[in-house]
Design a protein around this motif. Structure first.
Motif, PDB file in Angstrom:
ATOM      1  N   GLU A   4       0.838  -1.203   0.000  1.00 40.44           N
ATOM      2  CA  GLU A   4       0.000   0.000   0.000  1.00 40.44           C
ATOM      3  C   GLU A   4       0.874   1.254   0.000  1.00 40.44           C
ATOM      4  N   SER A   5       2.012   1.191   0.652  1.00 40.84           N
ATOM      5  CA  SER A   5       2.927   2.336   0.673  1.00 40.84           C
ATOM      6  C   SER A   5       3.514   2.593  -0.711  1.00 40.84           C
ATOM      7  N   ALA A   6       3.736   1.539  -1.506  1.00 37.82           N
ATOM      8  CA  ALA A   6       4.244   1.705  -2.867  1.00 37.82           C
ATOM      9  C   ALA A   6       3.197   2.376  -3.751  1.00 37.82           C
ATOM     10  N   ILE A   7       1.940   2.039  -3.546  1.00 34.92           N
ATOM     11  CA  ILE A   7       0.849   2.660  -4.298  1.00 34.92           C
ATOM     12  C   ILE A   7       0.811   4.150  -3.982  1.00 34.92           C
ATOM     13  N   LYS A   8       0.910   4.469  -2.715  1.00 37.21           N
ATOM     14  CA  LYS A   8       0.900   5.866  -2.279  1.00 37.21           C
ATOM     15  C   LYS A   8       2.073   6.635  -2.885  1.00 37.21           C
ATOM     16  N   LYS A   9       3.262   6.046  -2.835  1.00 37.28           N
ATOM     17  CA  LYS A   9       4.450   6.710  -3.394  1.00 37.28           C
ATOM     18  C   LYS A   9       4.309   6.926  -4.895  1.00 37.28           C
ATOM     19  N   TYR A  10       3.801   5.915  -5.604  1.00 38.33           N
ATOM     20  CA  TYR A  10       3.639   6.055  -7.050  1.00 38.33           C
ATOM     21  C   TYR A  10       2.630   7.158  -7.377  1.00 38.33           C
ATOM     22  N   ALA A  11       1.517   7.180  -6.656  1.00 43.02           N
ATOM     23  CA  ALA A  11       0.507   8.225  -6.885  1.00 43.02           C
ATOM     24  C   ALA A  11       1.109   9.606  -6.609  1.00 43.02           C
ATOM     25  N   GLN A  12       1.893   9.722  -5.555  1.00 43.69           N
ATOM     26  CA  GLN A  12       2.530  11.013  -5.243  1.00 43.69           C
ATOM     27  C   GLN A  12       3.511  11.413  -6.328  1.00 43.69           C
ATOM     28  N   LYS A  13       4.305  10.473  -6.832  1.00 38.94           N
ATOM     29  CA  LYS A  13       5.251  10.767  -7.920  1.00 38.94           C
ATOM     30  C   LYS A  13       4.529  11.222  -9.178  1.00 38.94           C
ATOM     31  N   PHE A  45      -6.197  -6.484 -13.404  1.00 36.63           N
ATOM     32  CA  PHE A  45      -6.620  -5.863 -12.157  1.00 36.63           C
ATOM     33  C   PHE A  45      -6.016  -4.478 -12.035  1.00 36.63           C
ATOM     34  N   TYR A  46      -6.675  -3.640 -11.246  1.00 39.06           N
ATOM     35  CA  TYR A  46      -6.265  -2.257 -11.042  1.00 39.06           C
ATOM     36  C   TYR A  46      -6.381  -1.914  -9.560  1.00 39.06           C
ATOM     37  N   VAL A  47      -5.687  -0.875  -9.158  1.00 44.22           N
ATOM     38  CA  VAL A  47      -5.900  -0.273  -7.848  1.00 44.22           C
ATOM     39  C   VAL A  47      -6.760   0.959  -8.078  1.00 44.22           C
ATOM     40  N   LEU A  48      -7.897   1.024  -7.414  1.00 50.69           N
ATOM     41  CA  LEU A  48      -8.719   2.225  -7.415  1.00 50.69           C
ATOM     42  C   LEU A  48      -8.313   3.011  -6.181  1.00 50.69           C
ATOM     43  N   GLN A  49      -7.700   4.170  -6.392  1.00 52.41           N
ATOM     44  CA  GLN A  49      -7.155   4.988  -5.314  1.00 52.41           C
ATOM     45  C   GLN A  49      -7.890   6.318  -5.251  1.00 52.41           C
ATOM     46  N   MET A  50      -8.386   6.642  -4.062  1.00 55.12           N
ATOM     47  CA  MET A  50      -8.969   7.961  -3.845  1.00 55.12           C
ATOM     48  C   MET A  50      -7.836   8.918  -3.487  1.00 55.12           C
ATOM     49  N   CYS A  51      -7.849  10.071  -4.135  1.00 56.07           N
ATOM     50  CA  CYS A  51      -6.867  11.108  -3.860  1.00 56.07           C
ATOM     51  C   CYS A  51      -7.601  12.347  -3.342  1.00 56.07           C
ATOM     52  N   TYR A 121      -3.075 -10.031  -4.933  1.00 56.02           N
ATOM     53  CA  TYR A 121      -2.480  -8.734  -5.248  1.00 56.02           C
ATOM     54  C   TYR A 121      -2.264  -7.858  -4.012  1.00 56.02           C
ATOM     55  N   ALA A 122      -3.042  -8.079  -2.954  1.00 52.56           N
ATOM     56  CA  ALA A 122      -3.029  -7.147  -1.828  1.00 52.56           C
ATOM     57  C   ALA A 122      -2.526  -7.739  -0.512  1.00 52.56           C
ATOM     58  N   THR A 123      -2.145  -9.006  -0.491  1.00 54.22           N
ATOM     59  CA  THR A 123      -1.704  -9.600   0.762  1.00 54.22           C
ATOM     60  C   THR A 123      -0.201  -9.499   0.899  1.00 54.22           C
ATOM     61  N   LEU A 124       0.217  -9.044   2.049  1.00 54.06           N
ATOM     62  CA  LEU A 124       1.630  -8.909   2.363  1.00 54.06           C
ATOM     63  C   LEU A 124       1.926  -9.743   3.588  1.00 54.06           C
ATOM     64  N   TYR A 125       3.143 -10.201   3.667  1.00 55.33           N
ATOM     65  CA  TYR A 125       3.552 -10.893   4.883  1.00 55.33           C
ATOM     66  C   TYR A 125       4.666 -10.088   5.520  1.00 55.33           C
ATOM     67  N   THR A 126       4.370  -9.509   6.654  1.00 56.49           N
ATOM     68  CA  THR A 126       5.341  -8.697   7.379  1.00 56.49           C
ATOM     69  C   THR A 126       5.358  -9.150   8.838  1.00 56.49           C
ATOM     70  N   GLY A 127       5.618 -10.446   9.032  1.00 55.86           N
ATOM     71  CA  GLY A 127       5.530 -11.010  10.365  1.00 55.86           C
ATOM     72  C   GLY A 127       4.137 -11.548  10.637  1.00 55.86           C
ATOM     73  N   GLU A 128       3.164 -11.010   9.967  1.00 59.10           N
ATOM     74  CA  GLU A 128       1.785 -11.476   9.981  1.00 59.10           C
ATOM     75  C   GLU A 128       1.165 -11.090   8.640  1.00 59.10           C
ATOM     76  N   TYR A 129       0.051 -11.733   8.289  1.00 60.31           N
ATOM     77  CA  TYR A 129      -0.589 -11.426   7.017  1.00 60.31           C
ATOM     78  C   TYR A 129      -1.384 -10.133   7.116  1.00 60.31           C
ATOM     79  N   LYS A 130      -1.270  -9.323   6.076  1.00 65.89           N
ATOM     80  CA  LYS A 130      -2.036  -8.077   5.986  1.00 65.89           C
ATOM     81  C   LYS A 130      -2.615  -8.013   4.581  1.00 65.89           C
ATOM     82  N   ASN A 131      -3.911  -7.920   4.479  1.00 64.18           N
ATOM     83  CA  ASN A 131      -4.591  -7.800   3.198  1.00 64.18           C
ATOM     84  C   ASN A 131      -5.228  -6.411   3.176  1.00 64.18           C
ATOM     85  N   TRP A 132      -4.547  -5.449   2.539  1.00 66.07           N
ATOM     86  CA  TRP A 132      -5.026  -4.070   2.571  1.00 66.07           C
ATOM     87  C   TRP A 132      -6.330  -3.895   1.795  1.00 66.07           C
TER      88      TRP A 132
END
Length: 150
Positions: A4-13, A45-51, A121-132
């Protein structure tokens, strides 16, 4: 799999001001049963991001499952006349109407997201599973509905 942080950074760029926890995984919605069958095998698939001032659609690369450096859609909030949400099987259809267009997208419901493509597409493993996608669905759909009530 996009953080999710990569999506945010890309949108900001790309010059946008993404809102926190306001992104989900979507596909374009099929119009009829025949399209539903072919859409089942479609992996676009796409990310729909509200800005801050608009909705943007960021495409995934179907081969590598990471974001492509592209904005597929930019929709200023001022252009949105209505937003409708409709349950359709295991998905929620999001219909956005402007003065000139109707855009229909489908999002996999959060309850089965861990078992479906949105979870891939949205699940990350960072010590535990996170599906944003799963975590953002309720708030994102409510925020989209509010856009249509302005």
């Amino acid at each position: 799999m996009a953080h999710e942080s990569a999506i945010k950074k890309y949108a900001q760029k790309a010059g946008y001001q993404p809102l926190e926890d306001r992104c989900i995984i979507v596909k374009y919605a099929p119009e009829n049963l025949s399209e539903k069958i072919t859409a089942f095998f479609n992996s676009e698939f796409y990310v729909l991001q509200m800005c801050e001032h608009e909705l943007i659609l960021l495409p995934f690369d179907p081969t590598w499952r990471n974001l492509r450096k592209d904005i597929s859609l930019e929709l200023p909030y001022g252009d949105i006349q209505s937003v409708e949400l409709e349950e359709d099987g295991f998905n929620t259809v999001i219909t956005i109407r402007t003065g000139t267009d109707t855009i229909r997208m489908t999002a996999q419901q959060k309850e089965l997201s861990d078992l479906r493509a949105s979870g891939v597409y949205a699940t990350l493993y960072t010590g535990e599973y996170k599906n944003w996608h799963k975590e953002n669905m309720v708030g994102m759909l409510a925020a989209l509905k509010d856009l249509g009530n302005r």
